[in-house]
Design a protein around this motif. Structure first.
Motif, mmCIF file in Angstrom:
data_model
loop_
_atom_site.group_PDB
_atom_site.id
_atom_site.type_symbol
_atom_site.label_atom_id
_atom_site.label_comp_id
_atom_site.label_asym_id
_atom_site.label_seq_id
_atom_site.Cartn_x
_atom_site.Cartn_y
_atom_site.Cartn_z
ATOM 1 N N SER A 19 0.843 -1.204 0.000
ATOM 2 C CA SER A 19 0.000 0.000 0.000
ATOM 3 C C SER A 19 0.872 1.246 0.000
ATOM 4 O O SER A 19 2.083 1.171 -0.187
ATOM 5 N N GLY A 20 0.249 2.389 0.242
ATOM 6 C CA GLY A 20 1.006 3.633 0.289
ATOM 7 C C GLY A 20 1.914 3.701 1.501
ATOM 8 O O GLY A 20 2.914 4.407 1.511
ATOM 9 N N GLY A 21 1.571 2.969 2.538
ATOM 10 C CA GLY A 21 2.349 3.032 3.768
ATOM 11 C C GLY A 21 3.088 1.753 4.105
ATOM 12 O O GLY A 21 3.989 1.753 4.942
ATOM 13 N N GLY B 59 3.689 1.738 -2.709
ATOM 14 C CA GLY B 59 2.746 2.771 -3.145
ATOM 15 C C GLY B 59 3.413 4.137 -3.180
ATOM 16 O O GLY B 59 3.173 4.961 -4.063
ATOM 17 N N PHE C 6 5.383 4.420 -6.294
ATOM 18 C CA PHE C 6 4.478 4.789 -7.391
ATOM 19 C C PHE C 6 4.153 6.284 -7.325
ATOM 20 O O PHE C 6 4.200 6.987 -8.334
ATOM 21 N N ASP C 7 3.810 6.744 -6.143
ATOM 22 C CA ASP C 7 3.421 8.154 -5.994
ATOM 23 C C ASP C 7 4.568 9.096 -6.336
ATOM 24 O O ASP C 7 4.379 10.137 -6.965
ATOM 25 N N GLY D 205 -0.357 6.178 -8.220
ATOM 26 C CA GLY D 205 -0.403 4.770 -8.619
ATOM 27 C C GLY D 205 -1.239 4.514 -9.870
ATOM 28 O O GLY D 205 -0.731 4.009 -10.875
ATOM 29 N N PRO D 206 -2.511 4.866 -9.836
ATOM 30 C CA PRO D 206 -3.372 4.598 -10.989
ATOM 31 C C PRO D 206 -2.894 5.324 -12.247
ATOM 32 O O PRO D 206 -3.020 4.806 -13.353
ATOM 33 N N GLU E 22 -0.010 3.432 -13.745
ATOM 34 C CA GLU E 22 -0.511 2.227 -14.408
ATOM 35 C C GLU E 22 -1.100 2.565 -15.781
ATOM 36 O O GLU E 22 -0.846 1.899 -16.772
ATOM 37 N N GLY F 8 -3.481 -0.835 -1.548
ATOM 38 C CA GLY F 8 -3.858 -0.075 -2.733
ATOM 39 C C GLY F 8 -3.152 -0.510 -4.002
ATOM 40 O O GLY F 8 -3.742 -0.532 -5.083
ATOM 41 N N VAL F 9 -1.862 -0.869 -3.892
ATOM 42 C CA VAL F 9 -1.104 -1.236 -5.081
ATOM 43 C C VAL F 9 -1.624 -2.549 -5.680
ATOM 44 O O VAL F 9 -1.461 -2.802 -6.870
ATOM 45 N N ASN G 132 -3.427 -2.698 -8.956
ATOM 46 C CA ASN G 132 -2.720 -2.598 -10.230
ATOM 47 C C ASN G 132 -2.870 -3.882 -11.041
ATOM 48 O O ASN G 132 -2.379 -4.946 -10.653
ATOM 49 N N THR H 81 -8.009 -1.546 -0.515
ATOM 50 C CA THR H 81 -7.545 -0.277 0.030
ATOM 51 C C THR H 81 -8.193 -0.069 1.391
ATOM 52 O O THR H 81 -8.989 -0.884 1.834
ATOM 53 N N ASP H 82 -7.841 1.038 2.027
ATOM 54 C CA ASP H 82 -8.356 1.274 3.374
ATOM 55 C C ASP H 82 -9.876 1.289 3.388
ATOM 56 O O ASP H 82 -10.504 1.931 2.557
ATOM 57 N N LYS I 9 5.092 4.370 6.603
ATOM 58 C CA LYS I 9 4.617 3.915 7.907
ATOM 59 C C LYS I 9 5.360 2.664 8.332
ATOM 60 O O LYS I 9 5.229 2.203 9.425
HETATM 61 N N1 LIG Z 1 -3.437 0.906 -9.915
HETATM 62 C C1 LIG Z 1 -2.470 1.173 -9.033
HETATM 63 N N2 LIG Z 1 -1.173 0.865 -9.312
HETATM 64 C C2 LIG Z 1 -0.201 1.136 -8.429
HETATM 65 N N3 LIG Z 1 -0.392 1.727 -7.255
HETATM 66 C C3 LIG Z 1 -1.651 2.046 -6.922
HETATM 67 C C4 LIG Z 1 -2.754 1.776 -7.782
HETATM 68 N N4 LIG Z 1 -3.887 2.210 -7.182
HETATM 69 C C5 LIG Z 1 -3.496 2.730 -5.990
HETATM 70 N N5 LIG Z 1 -2.159 2.631 -5.833
HETATM 71 C C6 LIG Z 1 -1.351 3.124 -4.711
HETATM 72 O O1 LIG Z 1 -1.859 2.603 -3.486
HETATM 73 C C7 LIG Z 1 -1.618 3.540 -2.445
HETATM 74 C C8 LIG Z 1 -2.872 3.741 -1.617
HETATM 75 O O2 LIG Z 1 -3.251 2.511 -1.072
HETATM 76 P P1 LIG Z 1 -3.910 2.364 0.358
HETATM 77 O O3 LIG Z 1 -4.124 0.918 0.613
HETATM 78 O O4 LIG Z 1 -5.074 3.285 0.441
HETATM 79 O O5 LIG Z 1 -2.686 2.806 1.200
HETATM 80 P P2 LIG Z 1 -2.359 3.745 2.416
HETATM 81 O O6 LIG Z 1 -3.623 4.042 3.121
HETATM 82 O O7 LIG Z 1 -1.398 2.920 3.202
HETATM 83 O O8 LIG Z 1 -1.722 4.920 1.740
HETATM 84 C C9 LIG Z 1 -1.137 4.814 -3.080
HETATM 85 O O9 LIG Z 1 0.253 4.926 -2.900
HETATM 86 C C10 LIG Z 1 -1.498 4.620 -4.551
HETATM 87 O O10 LIG Z 1 -0.648 5.322 -5.433
#
Ligand SMILES: Nc1ncnc2c1ncn2[C@@H]1O[C@H](COP(=O)(O)OP(=O)(O)O)[C@@H](O)[C@H]1O
Lengths: 366, 212
Positions: free
Chosen positions: A141-143, A168, A171-172, A185-186, A189, A279-280, A283, A310-311, A362
């Protein structure tokens, strides 16, 4: 049993009601799953701003809870328990969730479960598919970026983590370097679809090394170099960088997972299940990569729907169901802190794992 | 019965107001309001011989104060109001001090906002403010106080009073009186939206520059 879940650990304000049956490996039923994303609030800052997040959670949470209860056609009186994320995450948001949940639980005299956000992710495959223990979990995920062995409720072994950026986050940051909007992320992709994965030979950090841990900061540096090379970025250049980045990420994940799978196979033999979350995991290209990997090694791949990857609060409510039926109530001794607020911004799921330097936004705290 | 809460400053306070009788607890804990508050509320309910269903109104101090403190109180208050299905009233630090020190002469309520800043609001009397609450630098604070105001209250009251000739500090407390929050809550209209924090300070965050 019916449990209300509350999630405010990052940038989503969420509440959900989930029903579980007494029998241990049967899936749950999501009666409602409300999420208010703050993405737009944070977008101008290119990332989550903790104080903005905390303010938004307080503003929204009570009405989100009401709408989750209404949609589930239930009321606080009818609940069997309340579950709330108390870590890891941003303290300001966690406090809002924890205080709200404690108020609700106190008035209606319900058991309150303090849930580790990562446990929510770890158990989601049982909510959706009733998957039996044990299984391997890739959380990206992002964290967080981790490979976990899930043995049972409350029994998690962290096998691998990132030693620097979370995936994540990588990606960001890549998206940011390319001038693509947040969250990246999206966007990456989408852009990758029109590019060549071979255009750039980005590094595969730690590949082939005798460790399960991952590293993504070198990859980020390589992307930065590639961005600075051309005079001007056009769509083709961006597409090539994204495709090559995604290819490198896929290779790193596949390499690490393959090792983790080997280790799992020697311990558990026949029951081979890989679950992906975070979140990732949304993908599609990476998902496809992992599908192939699992097919080759005769594993089953369980990928919960994106909304549950995702969350969300359904997974927190579900963790409450699991803990309720396992009789794992909060105690003050184990630090999950039923009587206290027990918010724990840093809270590793595997309490025995050593923390790694860096380890993601995180990750170090988790 | 009304339940009043304040976690905006150094004190953690709760009170139960039943008609004219007020049972309160007020402790100078400095920090850790989140861990303290629910237990304190339950102790106050016990002393007031009240059960949760007896509470039909919540009043909560909305600040200004520590951002986390404001949220601890307001998340609890709004959660309780939801659980009890009763109204929730917000009372600012300024209103509480002004109510407690109602008198004929004008009053300035000034709170130490740290980082060399002061939050303040001036009142003609308990019911009439002279201006909206504001946050200003300590240096410029005395200029924001109209000349006829000579009574000061709040944690920055003394500091400000030294800059005004003939000033009198009537209450230098670091937290507003919980009794005033309870009584103002009891008198308030109940048809308003749930109370929001009075931050008086924007979050620290910079808008991102263009990429690259
Ligand atoms: N299609 C995708 N491909 C790659 N990364 C993605 C995609 N969709 C979302 N993300 C990444 O997932 C992360 C968000 O995921 P999430 O589970 O909400 O994490 P957190 O709450 O820990 O940030 C972000 O960093 C976002 O860029």
């Amino acid at each position: 049993m019916i449990v209300l879940g509350i999630e405010t650990s990052c940038d989503e304000t969420a509440a959900a009601v989930v029903r579980g049956s007494e029998s241990v490996d049967s899936p749950g039923e999501i009666l409602s799953n409300r999420i208010l994303s703050q993405i737009a609030d944070h977008a101008p800052f290119g990332g989550v701003v903790p104080e903005i997040a905390a303010r938004a959670h307080l503003e929204a949470l009570d009405s989100i809870v009401v709408s989750a209860l209404e949609e589930a056609d239930t009321s606080l009186t009818q609940l069997d328990a309340i579950a709330v994320t108390t870590g890891p995450g941003l303290a300001g948001g966690l406090i809002v969730g924890a205080m709200t949940a404690r108020a609700l639980a106190a008035v209606h005299d319900k058991p309150l479960f303090s849930i580790n956000h990562l446990e929510g992710h770890a158990l989601t495959a049982r909510l959706t598919d009733g998957l039996a223990f044990p299984y391997l979990l890739l959380l990206v995920s992002g964290g967080h970026t981790q490979i976990l062995l899930v043995r049972g409720v409350g029994q998690y072994e962290r096998w691998a983590t990132t030693i620097d950026d979370a995936l994540g986050e990588a990606f960001d940051k890549t998206a940011k370097l390319l001038g693509l909007p947040y969250p990246g992320g999206p966007q990456v992709e989408m852009a990758a679809k029109n590019g060549s994965p071979q255009a750039h030979a980005f590094p595969r950090p730690l590949s082939g090394r005798d460790t399960l841990d991952m590293s993504f900061s070198g990859l980020k540096t390589a992307v930065r170099k590639a961005v600075l090379e051309p005079q001007e970025l056009d769509d083709n250049i961006i597409a090539d960088i994204c495709a090559s980045f995604q290819q490198a990420v896929g290779d790193v994940l596949a390499d690490r997972l393959e090792r983790a799978m080997q280790r799992y196979e020697t311990q558990f033999g026949a029951e081979r299940h890989l679950v992906i979350a975070g979140g990732v995991a949304a993908n599609a290209a990476l998902r496809h990569r992992l599908e192939t990997l699992c097919e080759d090694r005769s594993w089953s791949l369980c990928a919960p729907p994106s909304a549950l990857c995702t969350d969300n609060a359904a997974m927190i409510a579900w963790a409450g169901v699991e803990r309720l039926r396992a009789g794992l109530f909060d105690t003050d001794e184990d630090g999950s802190g039923g009587g206290q607020t027990g918010i724990r911004p840093r809270w590793p799921l595997d309490m025995h794992a050593k923390s790694r330097v860096g380890a993601g936004r995180k990750g170090a705290k988790a | 019965m009304l339940l009043a809460l304040d976690t905006t400053g150094l004190f953690c306070s709760s009170a139960v107001l039943d008609g004219h009788s007020l049972i309160e607890a007020s402790e100078n804990i400095g920090r850790g309001h989140a861990e303290h508050l629910m237990a304190q509320i339950e102790a106050v309910l016990l002393r007031a011989d009240a059960q949760w269903p007896d509470i039909d109104r919540i009043a909560c101090c909305t600040g200004p104060g520590s951002f986390t403190g404001l949220r601890v109180g307001l998340a609890t208050a709004r959660g309780l109001a939801l659980a009890l299905n009763c109204p929730c009233i917000g009372v600012t630090v300024f209103e509480a001090f002004a109510f407690a020190h109602a008198g004929s002469a004008p009053l300035c309520v000034a709170m130490d906002a740290k980082r060399d800043q002061i939050w303040l609001q001036c009142f003609a009397d308990a019911n009439r403010s002279l201006a909206e609450p504001c946050g200003i630098t300590s240096a410029g604070a005395s200029e924001a106080v109209p000349e006829r105001v000579a009574r000061f209250a709040g944690s920055a009251g003394e500091m400000l009073a030294t800059k005004v000739s003939g000033a009198e500090v009537i209450d230098p407390s670091p937290s507003p009186p919980i009794a005033a929050i309870a009584r103002l809550g009891a008198a308030a209209r109940t048809d308003l939206a749930p109370p929001k924090p009075l931050y008086l300070r924007a979050p620290d965050a910079k808008v991102q520059q263009a990429a690259r």
